[in-house]
Every structure is written in structure tokens, then in C-alpha cells.
Write a protein that holds these residues in place. Sequence first.
Motif, PDB file in Angstrom:
ATOM      1  N   VAL A  35      15.746  25.124  37.425  1.00 18.24           N
ATOM      2  CA  VAL A  35      14.723  24.536  36.553  1.00 18.24           C
ATOM      3  C   VAL A  35      14.352  23.147  37.046  1.00 18.24           C
ATOM      4  O   VAL A  35      13.172  22.786  37.088  1.00 18.24           O
ATOM      5  N   ALA A  36      15.343  22.361  37.453  1.00 21.11           N
ATOM      6  CA  ALA A  36      15.058  21.015  37.958  1.00 21.11           C
ATOM      7  C   ALA A  36      14.208  21.071  39.227  1.00 21.11           C
ATOM      8  O   ALA A  36      13.226  20.330  39.354  1.00 21.11           O
ATOM      9  N   VAL A  37      14.566  21.962  40.132  1.00 19.95           N
ATOM     10  CA  VAL A  37      13.801  22.095  41.373  1.00 19.95           C
ATOM     11  C   VAL A  37      12.379  22.581  41.082  1.00 19.95           C
ATOM     12  O   VAL A  37      11.401  22.063  41.617  1.00 19.95           O
ATOM     13  N   THR A  38      12.275  23.559  40.207  1.00 19.08           N
ATOM     14  CA  THR A  38      10.960  24.123  39.890  1.00 19.08           C
ATOM     15  C   THR A  38      10.073  23.092  39.200  1.00 19.08           C
ATOM     16  O   THR A  38       8.887  22.989  39.504  1.00 19.08           O
ATOM     17  N   ARG A  39      10.641  22.328  38.276  1.00 18.52           N
ATOM     18  CA  ARG A  39       9.838  21.303  37.599  1.00 18.52           C
ATOM     19  C   ARG A  39       9.350  20.240  38.579  1.00 18.52           C
ATOM     20  O   ARG A  39       8.250  19.724  38.451  1.00 18.52           O
ATOM     21  N   TRP A 104       0.432  30.102  37.409  1.00 18.07           N
ATOM     22  CA  TRP A 104       0.399  30.086  35.945  1.00 18.07           C
ATOM     23  C   TRP A 104       1.702  30.655  35.374  1.00 18.07           C
ATOM     24  O   TRP A 104       2.258  30.114  34.421  1.00 18.07           O
ATOM     25  N   LEU A 105       2.188  31.754  35.958  1.00 15.69           N
ATOM     26  CA  LEU A 105       3.460  32.339  35.510  1.00 15.69           C
ATOM     27  C   LEU A 105       4.619  31.366  35.713  1.00 15.69           C
ATOM     28  O   LEU A 105       5.474  31.217  34.831  1.00 15.69           O
ATOM     29  N   LEU A 106       4.655  30.711  36.853  1.00 11.20           N
ATOM     30  CA  LEU A 106       5.729  29.757  37.131  1.00 11.20           C
ATOM     31  C   LEU A 106       5.702  28.607  36.133  1.00 11.20           C
ATOM     32  O   LEU A 106       6.740  28.213  35.600  1.00 11.20           O
ATOM     33  N   TYR A 107       4.524  28.092  35.843  1.00 12.06           N
ATOM     34  CA  TYR A 107       4.383  27.008  34.876  1.00 12.06           C
ATOM     35  C   TYR A 107       4.843  27.467  33.493  1.00 12.06           C
ATOM     36  O   TYR A 107       5.619  26.781  32.820  1.00 12.06           O
ATOM     37  N   SER A 108       4.394  28.643  33.071  1.00 12.29           N
ATOM     38  CA  SER A 108       4.742  29.155  31.740  1.00 12.29           C
ATOM     39  C   SER A 108       6.229  29.457  31.619  1.00 12.29           C
ATOM     40  O   SER A 108       6.872  29.084  30.628  1.00 12.29           O
ATOM     41  N   VAL A 113      11.726  28.236  29.690  1.00  7.57           N
ATOM     42  CA  VAL A 113      13.153  28.044  29.976  1.00  7.57           C
ATOM     43  C   VAL A 113      13.599  26.663  29.507  1.00  7.57           C
ATOM     44  O   VAL A 113      14.688  26.517  28.929  1.00  7.57           O
ATOM     45  N   VAL A 114      12.774  25.655  29.703  1.00  9.76           N
ATOM     46  CA  VAL A 114      13.115  24.300  29.252  1.00  9.76           C
ATOM     47  C   VAL A 114      13.209  24.267  27.727  1.00  9.76           C
ATOM     48  O   VAL A 114      14.141  23.677  27.165  1.00  9.76           O
ATOM     49  N   LYS A 115      12.270  24.905  27.041  1.00  9.86           N
ATOM     50  CA  LYS A 115      12.315  24.942  25.570  1.00  9.86           C
ATOM     51  C   LYS A 115      13.536  25.687  25.060  1.00  9.86           C
ATOM     52  O   LYS A 115      14.166  25.279  24.088  1.00  9.86           O
ATOM     53  N   ILE A 116      13.896  26.781  25.728  1.00 12.79           N
ATOM     54  CA  ILE A 116      15.089  27.536  25.332  1.00 12.79           C
ATOM     55  C   ILE A 116      16.340  26.684  25.503  1.00 12.79           C
ATOM     56  O   ILE A 116      17.223  26.675  24.635  1.00 12.79           O
ATOM     57  N   GLU A 117      16.426  25.941  26.609  1.00 17.10           N
ATOM     58  CA  GLU A 117      17.576  25.059  26.825  1.00 17.10           C
ATOM     59  C   GLU A 117      17.644  23.984  25.754  1.00 17.10           C
ATOM     60  O   GLU A 117      18.722  23.672  25.245  1.00 17.10           O
ATOM     61  N   GLN A 118      16.505  23.405  25.395  1.00 14.14           N
ATOM     62  CA  GLN A 118      16.485  22.382  24.352  1.00 14.14           C
ATOM     63  C   GLN A 118      16.911  22.962  23.012  1.00 14.14           C
ATOM     64  O   GLN A 118      17.664  22.325  22.257  1.00 14.14           O
ATOM     65  N   LEU A 119      16.446  24.169  22.689  1.00 14.64           N
ATOM     66  CA  LEU A 119      16.843  24.802  21.433  1.00 14.64           C
ATOM     67  C   LEU A 119      18.332  25.144  21.428  1.00 14.64           C
ATOM     68  O   LEU A 119      18.999  24.988  20.394  1.00 14.64           O
ATOM     69  N   ASN A 120      18.863  25.580  22.550  1.00 17.62           N
ATOM     70  CA  ASN A 120      20.296  25.866  22.637  1.00 17.62           C
ATOM     71  C   ASN A 120      21.125  24.599  22.442  1.00 17.62           C
ATOM     72  O   ASN A 120      22.164  24.622  21.776  1.00 17.62           O
ATOM     73  N   GLN A 121      20.666  23.494  23.010  1.00 15.00           N
ATOM     74  CA  GLN A 121      21.366  22.225  22.817  1.00 15.00           C
ATOM     75  C   GLN A 121      21.306  21.784  21.356  1.00 15.00           C
ATOM     76  O   GLN A 121      22.285  21.270  20.814  1.00 15.00           O
TER      77      GLN A 121
END
Length: 130
Positions: A35-39, A104-108, A113-121
Motif C-alpha cells: 500500500v505504501a509503495v502503491t500510494r 482507475w482500478l489501482l486508485y480505487s 485498502v487504506v480505508k479498511i486499514e483505518q477502520l480496522n485500527q
Amino acid sequence: MALEWVVLGYAAAAEAIMVILLTIPGLDALRKGLVAVTRNLLKPFLSVVPFCLFLLMDIYWKYETRPSCEGDSCTPTEHLRHQKSIMKSQRNALLIASALLFYWLLYSVTNLVVKIEQLNQRVERLKNRD
């Protein structure tokens, strides 16, 4: 003129690989790094969009200035060359569409994935507080 199509093909392939790696289940240990690399790569890959628009205008210009080959006005060789040119234009348009779709798929997917990680935290913090 083939170099820009090679570059676009490699960019689309890299985007597709990153989307696949982000969506494969079971890579939870690597997901944070991916996720860090992709962002970090999303902004440089944004240059694919104007590049695709430029190449799309190039296809359109070639289509508009292409001599027509209809009826008996062409030799078989010219007719074959005309059909090959049309097929190359269609292939290149498909490559443009796939590169834009994969971006577009990569951005979405990255944002999800970032939102899911934030919700899990958040859930973990709420569990620890209770």
C-alpha cells in the motif's frame, strides 16, 4: 513511434500487477508495504492519463488523414496495408483503454485498502478501550 506504445504497455502491466497484488488474499504481512509503495506511485502514474489522451488524439489524426481504400481504387497490397493500419489503431485504442482502466482500478483499490486499514485500527482502539 512504437516506443510510446511499449511504454504505455509496460505502465498498464505494472498497474495490473499492483492491482493483483493488492487484491490477493493472504498477503496481509506484505500489504502495508504494498500500500505504501502503491500510494507513492499513484502520482507518477497519473501522467498516464494525459499521455493516453495524446496517443488517442494521434490515433484520431491518423484516422482522419488516412487515405480511403474502398472499391476497386486500391491494389490488393494497398488494401492489405489499409486493413493492417485499422487493426493497429484498434489495438492501440484497446491498450489506451486498458491503461486508463487499470489506473482507475489501482486508485480505487488503494483507497479502499487504506480505508479498511483505518477502520480496522479504529475497531482495535475501541476494543482496547472497552
